[in-house]
Design a protein around this motif. Structure first.
Motif, PDB file in Angstrom:
ATOM      1  N   ASP A 132      36.724  -9.017  44.334  1.00  0.00           N
ATOM      2  CA  ASP A 132      36.074  -8.445  43.157  1.00  0.00           C
ATOM      3  C   ASP A 132      36.407  -9.191  41.876  1.00  0.00           C
ATOM      4  OD1 ASP A 132      38.684  -7.656  42.665  1.00  0.00           O
ATOM      5  OD2 ASP A 132      38.269  -5.496  42.721  1.00  0.00           O
ATOM      6  N   GLY A 133      37.244 -10.230  41.981  1.00  0.00           N
ATOM      7  CA  GLY A 133      37.568 -11.022  40.806  1.00  0.00           C
ATOM      8  C   GLY A 133      38.527 -10.351  39.846  1.00  0.00           C
ATOM      9  N   GLY A 134      39.081  -9.213  40.253  1.00  0.00           N
ATOM     10  CA  GLY A 134      39.971  -8.469  39.368  1.00  0.00           C
ATOM     11  C   GLY A 134      41.413  -8.922  39.467  1.00  0.00           C
ATOM     12  N   LEU A 135      42.291  -8.048  39.008  1.00  0.00           N
ATOM     13  CA  LEU A 135      43.719  -8.326  39.031  1.00  0.00           C
ATOM     14  C   LEU A 135      44.224  -8.420  40.468  1.00  0.00           C
ATOM     15  CD1 LEU A 135      44.850  -5.853  36.214  1.00  0.00           C
ATOM     16  CD2 LEU A 135      44.669  -8.359  36.052  1.00  0.00           C
ATOM     17  N   PRO A 136      45.392  -9.026  40.684  1.00  0.00           N
ATOM     18  CA  PRO A 136      45.959  -9.081  42.036  1.00  0.00           C
ATOM     19  C   PRO A 136      45.981  -7.711  42.695  1.00  0.00           C
ATOM     20  CG  PRO A 136      47.234 -10.470  40.583  1.00  0.00           C
ATOM     21  CD  PRO A 136      46.241  -9.735  39.708  1.00  0.00           C
ATOM     22  N   LEU A 137      45.678  -7.699  43.992  1.00  0.00           N
ATOM     23  CA  LEU A 137      45.512  -6.457  44.751  1.00  0.00           C
ATOM     24  C   LEU A 137      46.596  -6.374  45.814  1.00  0.00           C
ATOM     25  CD1 LEU A 137      43.746  -3.979  45.531  1.00  0.00           C
ATOM     26  CD2 LEU A 137      42.425  -5.534  46.989  1.00  0.00           C
ATOM     27  N   SER A 138      47.364  -5.288  45.778  1.00  0.00           N
ATOM     28  CA  SER A 138      48.400  -5.097  46.796  1.00  0.00           C
ATOM     29  C   SER A 138      47.919  -4.100  47.839  1.00  0.00           C
ATOM     30  CB  SER A 138      49.706  -4.612  46.161  1.00  0.00           C
ATOM     31  OG  SER A 138      49.553  -3.349  45.549  1.00  0.00           O
ATOM     32  N   ILE A 139      48.276  -4.364  49.092  1.00  0.00           N
ATOM     33  CA  ILE A 139      47.855  -3.513  50.211  1.00  0.00           C
ATOM     34  C   ILE A 139      49.035  -3.366  51.145  1.00  0.00           C
ATOM     35  CG2 ILE A 139      46.211  -3.204  52.103  1.00  0.00           C
ATOM     36  CD1 ILE A 139      44.474  -5.351  50.672  1.00  0.00           C
ATOM     37  N   PHE A 140      49.349  -2.117  51.513  1.00  0.00           N
ATOM     38  CA  PHE A 140      50.368  -1.860  52.517  1.00  0.00           C
ATOM     39  C   PHE A 140      49.719  -1.219  53.734  1.00  0.00           C
ATOM     40  CE2 PHE A 140      50.146   2.143  50.278  1.00  0.00           C
ATOM     41  CZ  PHE A 140      50.534   3.129  51.182  1.00  0.00           C
ATOM     42  N   GLU A 141      50.471  -1.125  54.835  1.00  0.00           N
ATOM     43  CA  GLU A 141      50.045  -0.671  56.155  1.00  0.00           C
ATOM     44  C   GLU A 141      49.290  -1.798  56.877  1.00  0.00           C
ATOM     45  OE1 GLU A 141      50.770   2.120  57.984  1.00  0.00           O
ATOM     46  OE2 GLU A 141      52.156   2.528  56.356  1.00  0.00           O
ATOM     47  N   SER A 142      49.853  -2.216  58.008  1.00  0.00           N
ATOM     48  CA  SER A 142      49.341  -3.395  58.708  1.00  0.00           C
ATOM     49  C   SER A 142      47.887  -3.259  59.136  1.00  0.00           C
ATOM     50  CB  SER A 142      50.227  -3.708  59.918  1.00  0.00           C
ATOM     51  OG  SER A 142      50.239  -2.625  60.843  1.00  0.00           O
ATOM     52  N   GLY A 143      47.478  -2.075  59.570  1.00  0.00           N
ATOM     53  CA  GLY A 143      46.088  -1.887  59.972  1.00  0.00           C
ATOM     54  C   GLY A 143      45.130  -2.073  58.811  1.00  0.00           C
ATOM     55  N   ALA A 144      45.494  -1.512  57.655  1.00  0.00           N
ATOM     56  CA  ALA A 144      44.655  -1.661  56.467  1.00  0.00           C
ATOM     57  C   ALA A 144      44.604  -3.116  56.020  1.00  0.00           C
ATOM     58  CB  ALA A 144      45.198  -0.778  55.339  1.00  0.00           C
ATOM     59  N   ILE A 145      45.745  -3.813  56.139  1.00  0.00           N
ATOM     60  CA  ILE A 145      45.767  -5.230  55.769  1.00  0.00           C
ATOM     61  C   ILE A 145      44.834  -6.030  56.667  1.00  0.00           C
ATOM     62  CG2 ILE A 145      47.208  -7.290  55.619  1.00  0.00           C
ATOM     63  CD1 ILE A 145      49.576  -5.379  54.961  1.00  0.00           C
ATOM     64  N   LEU A 146      44.908  -5.805  57.975  1.00  0.00           N
ATOM     65  CA  LEU A 146      44.032  -6.539  58.895  1.00  0.00           C
ATOM     66  C   LEU A 146      42.564  -6.266  58.602  1.00  0.00           C
ATOM     67  CD1 LEU A 146      45.883  -6.162  62.328  1.00  0.00           C
ATOM     68  CD2 LEU A 146      45.660  -8.238  60.944  1.00  0.00           C
ATOM     69  N   GLU A 147      42.225  -5.016  58.368  1.00  0.00           N
ATOM     70  CA  GLU A 147      40.829  -4.680  58.081  1.00  0.00           C
ATOM     71  C   GLU A 147      40.379  -5.338  56.779  1.00  0.00           C
ATOM     72  OE1 GLU A 147      37.973  -0.691  57.900  1.00  0.00           O
ATOM     73  OE2 GLU A 147      40.075  -0.530  58.527  1.00  0.00           O
ATOM     74  N   LYS A 162      37.388  -9.582  53.992  1.00  0.00           N
ATOM     75  CA  LYS A 162      37.432 -10.622  52.951  1.00  0.00           C
ATOM     76  C   LYS A 162      36.921 -11.947  53.488  1.00  0.00           C
ATOM     77  CE  LYS A 162      40.812 -13.287  50.227  1.00  0.00           C
ATOM     78  NZ  LYS A 162      40.334 -13.097  48.840  1.00  0.00           N
ATOM     79  N   THR A 163      37.318 -12.287  54.707  1.00  0.00           N
ATOM     80  CA  THR A 163      36.991 -13.596  55.270  1.00  0.00           C
ATOM     81  C   THR A 163      35.730 -13.603  56.112  1.00  0.00           C
ATOM     82  OG1 THR A 163      38.337 -13.177  57.243  1.00  0.00           O
ATOM     83  CG2 THR A 163      39.435 -14.211  55.345  1.00  0.00           C
ATOM     84  N   GLY A 164      35.306 -12.428  56.581  1.00  0.00           N
ATOM     85  CA  GLY A 164      34.187 -12.370  57.517  1.00  0.00           C
ATOM     86  C   GLY A 164      34.555 -12.861  58.896  1.00  0.00           C
ATOM     87  N   GLU A 165      35.846 -12.826  59.224  1.00  0.00           N
ATOM     88  CA  GLU A 165      36.309 -13.335  60.507  1.00  0.00           C
ATOM     89  C   GLU A 165      37.047 -12.258  61.297  1.00  0.00           C
ATOM     90  OE1 GLU A 165      38.276 -17.106  60.563  1.00  0.00           O
ATOM     91  OE2 GLU A 165      37.329 -17.748  58.698  1.00  0.00           O
ATOM     92  N   LEU A 166      36.979 -12.381  62.621  1.00  0.00           N
ATOM     93  CA  LEU A 166      37.777 -11.575  63.548  1.00  0.00           C
ATOM     94  C   LEU A 166      37.443 -10.085  63.506  1.00  0.00           C
ATOM     95  CD1 LEU A 166      41.056 -13.538  62.912  1.00  0.00           C
ATOM     96  CD2 LEU A 166      39.727 -13.574  65.025  1.00  0.00           C
ATOM     97  N   LEU A 167      36.249  -9.765  63.053  1.00  0.00           N
ATOM     98  CA  LEU A 167      35.724  -8.406  63.103  1.00  0.00           C
ATOM     99  C   LEU A 167      34.209  -8.498  63.135  1.00  0.00           C
ATOM    100  CD1 LEU A 167      36.144  -5.315  63.018  1.00  0.00           C
ATOM    101  CD2 LEU A 167      36.120  -5.471  60.519  1.00  0.00           C
ATOM    102  N   ALA A 168      33.605  -7.944  64.178  1.00  0.00           N
ATOM    103  CA  ALA A 168      32.145  -8.009  64.307  1.00  0.00           C
ATOM    104  C   ALA A 168      31.460  -7.359  63.114  1.00  0.00           C
ATOM    105  CB  ALA A 168      31.711  -7.326  65.605  1.00  0.00           C
TER     106      ALA A 168
END
Length: 213
Positions: free
Chosen positions: A62-77, A82-88
Motif C-alpha cells: 500500500d506504499g504506507g509506513l512499515p508494516l509489522s505482522i506476527f503469527e506465522s500463518g498470517a505472515i505466510l498468507e 504480496k508476491t503472488g506466489e505459493l498460493l493459488a
C-alpha cells in the motif's frame, strides 16, 4: 526489504523457507528464545504475543509506513498475497491451501508442540499427557499421509500449506514417529527436503544458532 525476527524453530523456519522460495530480500534479526529476548519491550511492540516469528515489511504494497505482522500463518498468507506466489488465485485452489494452512496452525503445530513439551521438557513425567499427545501426533500424521495419497503436495501444487507443515515434520523422531510408517508422507517430506530453497533456509537457521552458541 523485510526484517525477519527469527529463531530456528519450526515456526521460524516456515518464514525463511518462503522468503528463500520467493527470492525476497530480507535480513534476519535473531530473537534468542533461550535468553527470553521475545519478552523485550522493543520486541513486544511488534510481537505482542511474545512469540516469534515476526516480520516488518519496510515496503508494503500500500506504499504506507512499515508494516509489522506476527503469527506465522498470517505472515505466510501475507507474503503469498504480496508476491503472488505459493498460493493459488482461483477460489477452490486458494481455499484448499488455506484450509490446510489453518489445519497446521490450529492443530498440527500445537499438538506436536505439546508432544515435544511432555516428552522432553516437562519437569515431571505425566504418562497420560505423554500418551495423549503421541497418539494425537499419530492421528495427525495419518491425516496428512492420507491427504498425500493421490498428490505430490498438500494442495496439489507446492504452496504455503506445505511450507507450514514441513518444519514440524522435520522433528518426527523427537515426536516418537517413524516416517517409514507413513509412506505418502515420507515421499512428500523427501521432496521438500531436497528443494534448494529449503536447504538454504535451514543453513541460515543453523548459522543463527551457531552464532549464538
Amino acid at each position: 526489504m523485510i526484517d525477519l525476527y527469527f529463531w530456528p524453530t519450526p515456526n521460524g523456519h516456515k518464514i525463511t523457507i518462503f522468503l528463500e522460495e520467493a527470492g525476497l530480500e530480507y535480513r534476519i534479526k535473531p530473537v534468542n528464545i533461550y535468553k527470553d529476548e521475545q519478552f523485550a519491550p522493543e520486541f513486544l511492540r511488534i510481537g505482542p504475543n511474545n512469540k516469534m516469528p515476526v516480520i516488518v515489511d519496510n515496503a508494503p504494497a500500500d506504499g504506507g509506513l512499515p508494516l509489522s505482522i506476527f503469527e506465522s500463518g498470517a505472515i505466510l498468507e501475507y507474503l503469498a498475497e504480496k508476491t503472488g506466489e505459493l498460493l493459488a488465485t482461483d477460489l477452490r485452489g486458494r481455499l484448499d491451501a488455506l484450509q490446510w494452512l489453518y489445519w497446521q496452525v490450529g492443530g498440527l503445530g500445537p499438538m506436536l508442540g505439546q508432544n515435544h513439551h511432555f516428552n522432553h521438557y516437562a519437569p515431571e513425567r505425566i504418562p497420560y499427557a505423554t500418551r495423549r499427545f503421541i497418539n494425537e501426533t499419530k492421528r495427525l500424521y495419518s491425516v496428512l499421509d492420507e491427504r498425500l495419497a493421490q498428490r505430490d503436495f498438500i494442495a496439489g501444487d507446492y504452496s504455503i500449506a506445505d511450507i507450514a507443515a514441513y518444519p514440524w515434520i522435520v522433528r518426527h523422531e523427537r515426536q516418537g514417529q517413524k516416517l517409514e510408517d507413513y509412506p505418502n508422507l515420507k515421499g512428500w517430506f523427501d521432496r521438500i527436503a531436497a528443494r534448494p530453497a529449503v536447504v538454504r533456509a535451514y543453513e541460515k537457521g543453523q548459522a543463527v544458532a551457531t552464532a549464538a552458541a
